[in-house]
Design an enzyme around this catalytic site. Structure first.
Site, mmCIF file in Angstrom:
data_model
loop_
_atom_site.group_PDB
_atom_site.id
_atom_site.type_symbol
_atom_site.label_atom_id
_atom_site.label_comp_id
_atom_site.label_asym_id
_atom_site.label_seq_id
_atom_site.Cartn_x
_atom_site.Cartn_y
_atom_site.Cartn_z
ATOM 1 C CD GLU A 19 7.022 35.657 24.422
ATOM 2 O OE1 GLU A 19 7.707 36.958 25.141
ATOM 3 O OE2 GLU A 19 7.236 36.159 23.216
ATOM 4 C CD GLU A 57 5.504 35.532 17.759
ATOM 5 O OE1 GLU A 57 5.628 36.201 18.563
ATOM 6 O OE2 GLU A 57 5.050 34.826 18.477
HETATM 7 O O1 G3I Z 1 -8.043 45.166 18.433
HETATM 8 C C1 G3I Z 1 -8.040 45.535 20.172
HETATM 9 C C2 G3I Z 1 -9.381 46.662 20.110
HETATM 10 O O2 G3I Z 1 -10.430 46.916 19.794
HETATM 11 C C3 G3I Z 1 -9.411 47.322 21.906
HETATM 12 O O3 G3I Z 1 -9.868 48.161 21.735
HETATM 13 C C4 G3I Z 1 -7.936 47.450 22.248
HETATM 14 C C5 G3I Z 1 -7.955 47.618 23.765
HETATM 15 O O4 G3I Z 1 -8.535 46.458 24.735
HETATM 16 O O5 G3I Z 1 -7.409 45.765 21.980
HETATM 17 C C6 G3I Z 1 -6.518 45.820 20.911
HETATM 18 O O6 G3I Z 1 -6.243 44.599 21.191
HETATM 19 C C7 G3I Z 1 -4.883 44.534 20.802
HETATM 20 C C8 G3I Z 1 -3.948 43.693 20.240
HETATM 21 O O7 G3I Z 1 -3.137 43.413 20.195
HETATM 22 C C9 G3I Z 1 -4.378 44.119 18.533
HETATM 23 O O8 G3I Z 1 -3.708 44.020 17.628
HETATM 24 C C10 G3I Z 1 -4.438 43.595 22.562
HETATM 25 O O9 G3I Z 1 -5.018 44.412 22.765
HETATM 26 C C11 G3I Z 1 -3.152 43.399 22.851
HETATM 27 O O10 G3I Z 1 -2.658 43.296 23.581
HETATM 28 C C12 G3I Z 1 -2.440 43.024 21.679
HETATM 29 O O11 G3I Z 1 -1.357 43.003 21.315
HETATM 30 C C13 G3I Z 1 -0.726 41.468 21.008
HETATM 31 C C14 G3I Z 1 0.906 41.062 22.231
HETATM 32 O O12 G3I Z 1 1.293 40.111 21.377
HETATM 33 C C15 G3I Z 1 -0.630 40.641 23.031
HETATM 34 O O13 G3I Z 1 -0.692 39.651 23.095
HETATM 35 C C16 G3I Z 1 0.235 42.039 19.964
HETATM 36 O O14 G3I Z 1 -0.899 42.128 18.486
HETATM 37 C C17 G3I Z 1 0.737 40.752 19.311
HETATM 38 O O15 G3I Z 1 1.258 40.924 17.923
HETATM 39 C C18 G3I Z 1 1.496 40.504 19.798
HETATM 40 O O16 G3I Z 1 2.908 38.705 19.777
HETATM 41 C C19 G3I Z 1 3.425 37.986 20.433
HETATM 42 C C20 G3I Z 1 3.079 37.171 19.870
HETATM 43 O O17 G3I Z 1 1.707 37.140 20.726
HETATM 44 C C21 G3I Z 1 4.526 36.239 21.382
HETATM 45 N N1 G3I Z 1 5.943 36.959 20.652
HETATM 46 C C22 G3I Z 1 5.764 38.130 20.711
HETATM 47 C C23 G3I Z 1 4.846 39.304 19.927
HETATM 48 C C24 G3I Z 1 5.682 40.801 20.123
HETATM 49 O O18 G3I Z 1 4.909 41.049 20.935
#
Ligand code: G3I
Length: 332
Positions: free
Chosen positions: A130, A241
Site C-alpha cells: 500500500e 486478500e
Molecule cells: O489477537 C490480538 C489480541 O490478543 C490482543 O489483545 C489485541 C490487542 O493488541 O490485538 C489482537 O491482534 C489484533 C489482530 O488484528 C486480531 O486479528 C492486532 O492488534 C491488529 O493489529 C490486527 O489487525 C490486522 C490489521 O491488518 C493490522 O495488522 C487485521 O487482523 C488484518 O485483517 C489487517 O489486514 C490488512 C492487511 O494486512 C493489508 N490490507 C488491508 C487489510 C485490512 O486492514
C-alpha cells in the site's frame, strides 16, 4: 475440497487462506479445513514488522516461526505478508530519533534479517504494501517516504532480492501489494508505473491485488482490465486478500438469501477470472480469513464499515456457505 479441485486444473494455482497462529493447533477445526481445502497461507498480522521487530536488531521470531513451520510441515505454501507497511511500523521505529540515513539502515537491516531468517521456508513476500495514496497520483505520505525518499520502494525490493540471493534462495518471489486498483484507475496507473520501475531492475516477480470487494464492485470488466495489465507486464498475479462484503451500505441487518446468491456469483466470477489467467501468471488466490465472524471488516476503522457483514466462505460454525459453492464452481 477447494485445493483438491484446484490441483486437478490444467494450470493449478495455490488456494490461500489468511490465518492466525492460535488457529494452527493440530486437529483444530481450522487445521482440518486448512489441510483439506488450502494449499497456501498468509499471516493475517503476525508476520508484520510490528509483531516481529521489538527494537533495532532484536526480533521475536516465535509466533511467525510457528506459522512458517506449520506450512512447511503440512506441505502448505507460505506467503510472507508484509515486510514494509505504514500500518505495522513498530513504536520504536516510529519514535526513531536517528538521522534519515540511520532510519534507512534500520529498514535495510530488518528486511535483510527477516528474508534471511525465512529463506527457503517462505516462498514469496509482499515486500511493500500500500505505497500508493488513494488519490492515485502520489505515493502515500508514510514514514518510509518521509525518511527514505521516493526511492524507498525500489530500495526495499533490492534489499529483499540481495538477502535472498546471499542466503542461496534464488526462487523467492517478490510482490508489491495494494488495493482498489480495479476501481481507482489513477491508482492502478500509479501502481503500474512503480511496477515498471521495479521491473527495470528485475526486482519484482508479482503483483498482489487485495480484492477487498463487495457483491456489486468491482465489475468483471474492471477486474479483467486490472489483471490483464499485470499479465502484459509478465507478472505473477496474487489475489491476496479476497473477501466480498454484502452489507457495505448497511442496508440489511441479516444475511438475506438475495445477498447470499449475489456473493456466491461474485466469488465464482473472481475465481473464474483468476483461473483464466495464463499459467505463467498464476500464483495464488488467497481469502482473507476463515469465518464470517472473524473478518476484519465489521470492526475496521479505516473502512468505516457501518455494520455487520458476512464476507467469507465459512460461517461461525465452520460450515461452508453458498460463497464456498461459488468458489468451487469457479474452478470448473
Ligand atoms: O489477537 C490480538 C489480541 O490478543 C490482543 O489483545 C489485541 C490487542 O493488541 O490485538 C489482537 O491482534 C489484533 C489482530 O488484528 C486480531 O486479528 C492486532 O492488534 C491488529 O493489529 C490486527 O489487525 C490486522 C490489521 O491488518 C493490522 O495488522 C487485521 O487482523 C488484518 O485483517 C489487517 O489486514 C490488512 C492487511 O494486512 C493489508 N490490507 C488491508 C487489510 C485490512 O486492514
Amino acid at each position: 475440497f477447494l485445493k483438491v479441485k484446484a490441483n486437478k486444473l490444467a494450470n493449478p494455482f495455490f488456494i490461500g487462506m489468511a490465518i492466525k497462529a492460535s488457529q494452527l493447533t493440530n486437529g483444530s477445526p481450522y487445521d482440518i479445513i486448512l489441510e483439506n481445502e488450502f494449499s497456501s497461507i498468509s499471516a493475517e498480522y503476525e508476520m508484520k514488522m510490528d509483531q516481529i521487530s521489538t527494537t533495532s536488531g532484536v526480533y521475536n521470531w516465535t509466533v511467525a516461526d510457528k506459522i512458517v513451520a506449520y506450512g512447511n510441515a503440512n506441505g502448505i505454501n507460505v506467503h510472507g505478508h508484509a515486510l514494509v507497511w505504514h500500518n505495522s511500523v513498530p513504536q520504536w521505529l516510529k519514535d526513531f530519533s536517528g538521522t534519515d540515513a540511520e532510519f534507512k539502515a534500520e529498514v535495510k537491516k530488518y528486511i535483510t534479517d527477516v528474508v534471511t531468517h525465512y529463506a527457503g521456508k517462505v516462498k514469496s513476500w509482499d515486500v511493500v504494501n500500500e505505497a500508493v495514496d488513494d488519490n492515485g497520483t502520489t505515493m502515500r505520505n508514510t514514514i518510509f517516504l518521509q525518511r527514505m525518499g521516493a526511492g524507498y520502494v525500489k530500495d526495499c525490493f533490492q534489499w529483499a532480492r540481495d538477502a535472498a540471493k546471499a542466503a542461496g534462495d534464488n526462487s523467492l518471489l517478490l510482490f508489491y501489494n495494494d488495493y482498489a486498483t480495479s476501481t481507482n484507475i489513477p491508482k492502478q496507473n500509479k501502481v503500474f508505473s512503480i511496477v515498471d520501475d521495479l521491473k527495470a531492475g528485475n526486482l519484482i516477480d508479482g503483483l498482489g491485488f487485495q480484492m477487498h470487494n463487495n457483491y456489486l464492485n468491482p465489475t468483471k470488466a474492471q477486474i479483467q482490465t486490472d489483471l490483464n495489465k499485470a499479465v502484459a507486464k509478465g507478472l505473477k498475479v496474487h489475489v491476496s486478500e479476497l473477501d466480498i462484503q454484502v452489507n457495505q451500505s448497511n442496508d440489511i441487518s441479516t444475511f438475506t438469501n438475495e445477498r447470499r446468491l449475489a456473493q456466491k456469483a461474485k466469488y465464482k466470477e473472481m475465481v473464474q477470472l483468476y483461473n483464466a489467467l495464463p499459467a505463467a501468471n498464476k500464483y495464488a488466490l488467497t481469502v482473507w480469513g476463515m469465518r464470517d465472524n472473524e473478518s476484519w471488516i465489521p470492526y475496521s476503522t479505516e473502512l468505516n464499515h457501518p455494520g455487520n457483514d458476512w464476507p467469507l466462505l465459512y460461517d461461525s460454525n465452520f460450515a461452508v456457505k453458498s460463497a464456498h459453492t461459488g468458489f468451487l464452481e469457479g474452478l470448473d
